[in-house]
Each structure stands twice: as structure tokens, then as C-alpha cells.
Design a protein around this motif. Structure first.
Motif, PDB file in Angstrom:
ATOM      1  N   MET A   1      50.057  43.211  -3.699  1.00 38.40           N
ATOM      2  CA  MET A   1      49.843  44.692  -2.916  1.00 38.40           C
ATOM      3  C   MET A   1      50.929  45.508  -3.958  1.00 38.40           C
ATOM      4  O   MET A   1      52.083  45.122  -4.218  1.00 38.40           O
ATOM      5  N   ILE A   2      50.383  46.692  -4.103  1.00 42.14           N
ATOM      6  CA  ILE A   2      51.177  47.662  -4.966  1.00 42.14           C
ATOM      7  C   ILE A   2      51.728  48.760  -4.007  1.00 42.14           C
ATOM      8  O   ILE A   2      50.946  49.438  -3.076  1.00 42.14           O
ATOM      9  N   ILE A   3      53.190  48.925  -3.727  1.00 39.78           N
ATOM     10  CA  ILE A   3      53.557  50.007  -2.953  1.00 39.78           C
ATOM     11  C   ILE A   3      54.311  50.873  -3.874  1.00 39.78           C
ATOM     12  O   ILE A   3      55.208  50.514  -4.657  1.00 39.78           O
ATOM     13  N   ARG A   4      53.910  52.080  -3.587  1.00 31.83           N
ATOM     14  CA  ARG A   4      54.704  53.365  -4.381  1.00 31.83           C
ATOM     15  C   ARG A   4      55.691  53.937  -3.394  1.00 31.83           C
ATOM     16  O   ARG A   4      55.437  54.382  -2.035  1.00 31.83           O
ATOM     17  N   ILE A   5      56.824  54.295  -4.129  1.00 33.40           N
ATOM     18  CA  ILE A   5      57.948  55.036  -3.305  1.00 33.40           C
ATOM     19  C   ILE A   5      57.795  56.297  -4.002  1.00 33.40           C
ATOM     20  O   ILE A   5      57.872  56.374  -5.416  1.00 33.40           O
ATOM     21  N   LEU A   6      57.647  57.369  -3.430  1.00 31.48           N
ATOM     22  CA  LEU A   6      57.194  58.573  -3.959  1.00 31.48           C
ATOM     23  C   LEU A   6      58.409  59.120  -4.637  1.00 31.48           C
ATOM     24  O   LEU A   6      59.481  58.898  -4.181  1.00 31.48           O
ATOM     25  N   GLY A   7      58.262  59.647  -5.768  1.00 33.93           N
ATOM     26  CA  GLY A   7      59.436  59.987  -6.824  1.00 33.93           C
ATOM     27  C   GLY A   7      60.177  58.954  -7.339  1.00 33.93           C
ATOM     28  O   GLY A   7      61.163  59.261  -7.981  1.00 33.93           O
ATOM     29  N   GLU A   8      59.793  57.882  -7.176  1.00 31.77           N
ATOM     30  CA  GLU A   8      60.460  56.628  -7.877  1.00 31.77           C
ATOM     31  C   GLU A   8      59.682  55.628  -8.580  1.00 31.77           C
ATOM     32  O   GLU A   8      60.175  55.279  -9.570  1.00 31.77           O
ATOM     33  N   GLY A   9      58.498  55.254  -8.284  1.00 31.80           N
ATOM     34  CA  GLY A   9      57.823  54.268  -8.669  1.00 31.80           C
ATOM     35  C   GLY A   9      57.058  53.237  -7.776  1.00 31.80           C
ATOM     36  O   GLY A   9      56.889  53.430  -6.682  1.00 31.80           O
ATOM     37  N   GLN A  10      56.325  52.449  -8.617  1.00 32.38           N
ATOM     38  CA  GLN A  10      55.372  51.582  -7.866  1.00 32.38           C
ATOM     39  C   GLN A  10      56.359  49.883  -7.906  1.00 32.38           C
ATOM     40  O   GLN A  10      56.849  49.559  -8.884  1.00 32.38           O
ATOM     41  N   TYR A  11      56.062  49.157  -6.838  1.00 33.31           N
ATOM     42  CA  TYR A  11      56.448  47.837  -6.742  1.00 33.31           C
ATOM     43  C   TYR A  11      55.317  46.978  -6.454  1.00 33.31           C
ATOM     44  O   TYR A  11      54.595  47.300  -5.554  1.00 33.31           O
ATOM     45  N   ASP A  12      55.453  45.803  -7.113  1.00 31.86           N
ATOM     46  CA  ASP A  12      54.384  44.585  -6.717  1.00 31.86           C
ATOM     47  C   ASP A  12      54.916  44.050  -5.752  1.00 31.86           C
ATOM     48  O   ASP A  12      56.131  43.239  -6.056  1.00 31.86           O
ATOM     49  N   VAL A  13      54.294  43.782  -4.374  1.00 28.66           N
ATOM     50  CA  VAL A  13      54.962  43.278  -3.293  1.00 28.66           C
ATOM     51  C   VAL A  13      54.244  42.022  -2.905  1.00 28.66           C
ATOM     52  O   VAL A  13      52.852  42.296  -2.768  1.00 28.66           O
ATOM     53  N   ALA A  14      54.546  40.707  -2.787  1.00 29.90           N
ATOM     54  CA  ALA A  14      53.779  39.739  -2.408  1.00 29.90           C
ATOM     55  C   ALA A  14      53.339  40.145  -0.974  1.00 29.90           C
ATOM     56  O   ALA A  14      53.842  40.606   0.185  1.00 29.90           O
ATOM     57  N   GLU A  15      52.264  39.602  -0.518  1.00 29.06           N
ATOM     58  CA  GLU A  15      51.673  39.590   0.980  1.00 29.06           C
ATOM     59  C   GLU A  15      52.532  39.198   1.894  1.00 29.06           C
ATOM     60  O   GLU A  15      52.458  39.619   3.110  1.00 29.06           O
ATOM     61  N   ASP A  16      53.182  37.933   1.492  1.00 24.24           N
ATOM     62  CA  ASP A  16      53.910  37.286   2.658  1.00 24.24           C
ATOM     63  C   ASP A  16      55.198  38.040   2.947  1.00 24.24           C
ATOM     64  O   ASP A  16      56.009  37.768   3.950  1.00 24.24           O
ATOM     65  N   ALA A  17      55.547  39.200   2.168  1.00 24.99           N
ATOM     66  CA  ALA A  17      56.760  40.066   2.538  1.00 24.99           C
ATOM     67  C   ALA A  17      56.287  41.289   3.515  1.00 24.99           C
ATOM     68  O   ALA A  17      57.165  41.798   4.124  1.00 24.99           O
ATOM     69  N   VAL A  18      54.897  41.372   3.847  1.00 23.16           N
ATOM     70  CA  VAL A  18      54.535  42.305   4.618  1.00 23.16           C
ATOM     71  C   VAL A  18      54.887  42.106   6.032  1.00 23.16           C
ATOM     72  O   VAL A  18      55.247  43.306   6.631  1.00 23.16           O
ATOM     73  N   GLU A  19      55.243  41.225   6.502  1.00 22.79           N
ATOM     74  CA  GLU A  19      55.597  41.069   7.906  1.00 22.79           C
ATOM     75  C   GLU A  19      57.078  41.544   7.995  1.00 22.79           C
ATOM     76  O   GLU A  19      57.312  42.309   9.139  1.00 22.79           O
ATOM     77  N   ARG A  20      57.839  41.019   7.244  1.00 23.27           N
ATOM     78  CA  ARG A  20      59.194  41.771   7.184  1.00 23.27           C
ATOM     79  C   ARG A  20      59.237  43.315   7.094  1.00 23.27           C
ATOM     80  O   ARG A  20      60.094  44.027   7.811  1.00 23.27           O
ATOM     81  N   LEU A  21      58.484  43.594   6.229  1.00 21.64           N
ATOM     82  CA  LEU A  21      58.435  45.265   6.076  1.00 21.64           C
ATOM     83  C   LEU A  21      57.820  45.751   7.235  1.00 21.64           C
ATOM     84  O   LEU A  21      58.354  47.080   7.525  1.00 21.64           O
ATOM     85  N   ASN A  22      56.917  45.407   7.979  1.00 19.90           N
ATOM     86  CA  ASN A  22      56.293  45.795   9.099  1.00 19.90           C
ATOM     87  C   ASN A  22      57.484  45.994  10.085  1.00 19.90           C
ATOM     88  O   ASN A  22      57.475  46.870  10.962  1.00 19.90           O
TER      89      ASN A  22
END
Length: 92
Positions: free
Chosen positions: A1-22
Motif C-alpha cells: 500500500m502506498i501512503i502519501r503524507i501531504l507535503g512530504e512524500g509517499q511511503y510503501d507500507v505493508a498491509e499487516d501494518a494497517v491495523e496498527r495505523l487504524n
């Protein structure tokens, strides 16, 4: 999954990290619902730091579309409130 932080850039994040991010996204959402600016700032900073720490910087010259877009670190509570949908900033 690619997550963009506006003004900063994009990060490749593994699907298994999404629960913690939620979990962190829920803290942002709770602070917004309570109109608690200090808690909001802390929660947003924690969410963005988690994306940075679990993700790998996506190639700057890549034209890949982001799966999720997060606000910049200096976003206000009202700006982020306008971005929220029923699932918060991170669906799931």
C-alpha cells in the motif's frame, strides 16, 4: 500500500501494518470529535510517525498513485475534520 503524507512524500507500507495505523487513526478521530486540539496534534503526529517508521520511502521519481493520503503534520483540526470519511483517514 502506498501512503502519501501531504507535503512530504509517499511511503510503501505493508498491509499487516494497517491495523496498527487504524488504532492511531482512531485516536485522531476521537480527538476531532471532542474538538480537543492538543490531543489531536499528538495523535496526528503519532499517526504520521508510525507511517514513516513502518513504511519505506517510495521512489521520488515514481508516478504511482497513492492508496491513502494523509494530512501534513501542521494540519489543523478543522482541516482534518474536512478530510474525514466514515472510516476515518485510514479505511478499515
Amino acid at each position: 500500500m502506498i501512503i502519501r503524507i501531504l507535503g512530504e512524500g509517499q511511503y510503501d507500507v505493508a498491509e499487516d501494518a494497517v491495523e496498527r495505523l487504524n488504532e492511531l487513526d482512531s485516536a485522531v478521530e476521537s480527538a476531532i470529535q471532542a474538538s480537543d486540539e492538543p490531543s489531536f496534534s499528538t495523535a496526528l503526529a503519532a499517526l504520521l510517525e508510525a507511517v514513516r517508521s513502518v513504511g519505506a520511502a517510495h521512489a521520488v521519481d515514481s508516478l504511482d498513485e497513492s492508496d491513502l493520503i494523509l494530512p501534513p503534520p501542521d494540519a489543523t483540526l478543522d482541516e482534518v475534520r474536512a478530510l474525514l470519511n466514515d472510516d476515518g483517514l485510514i479505511p478499515g
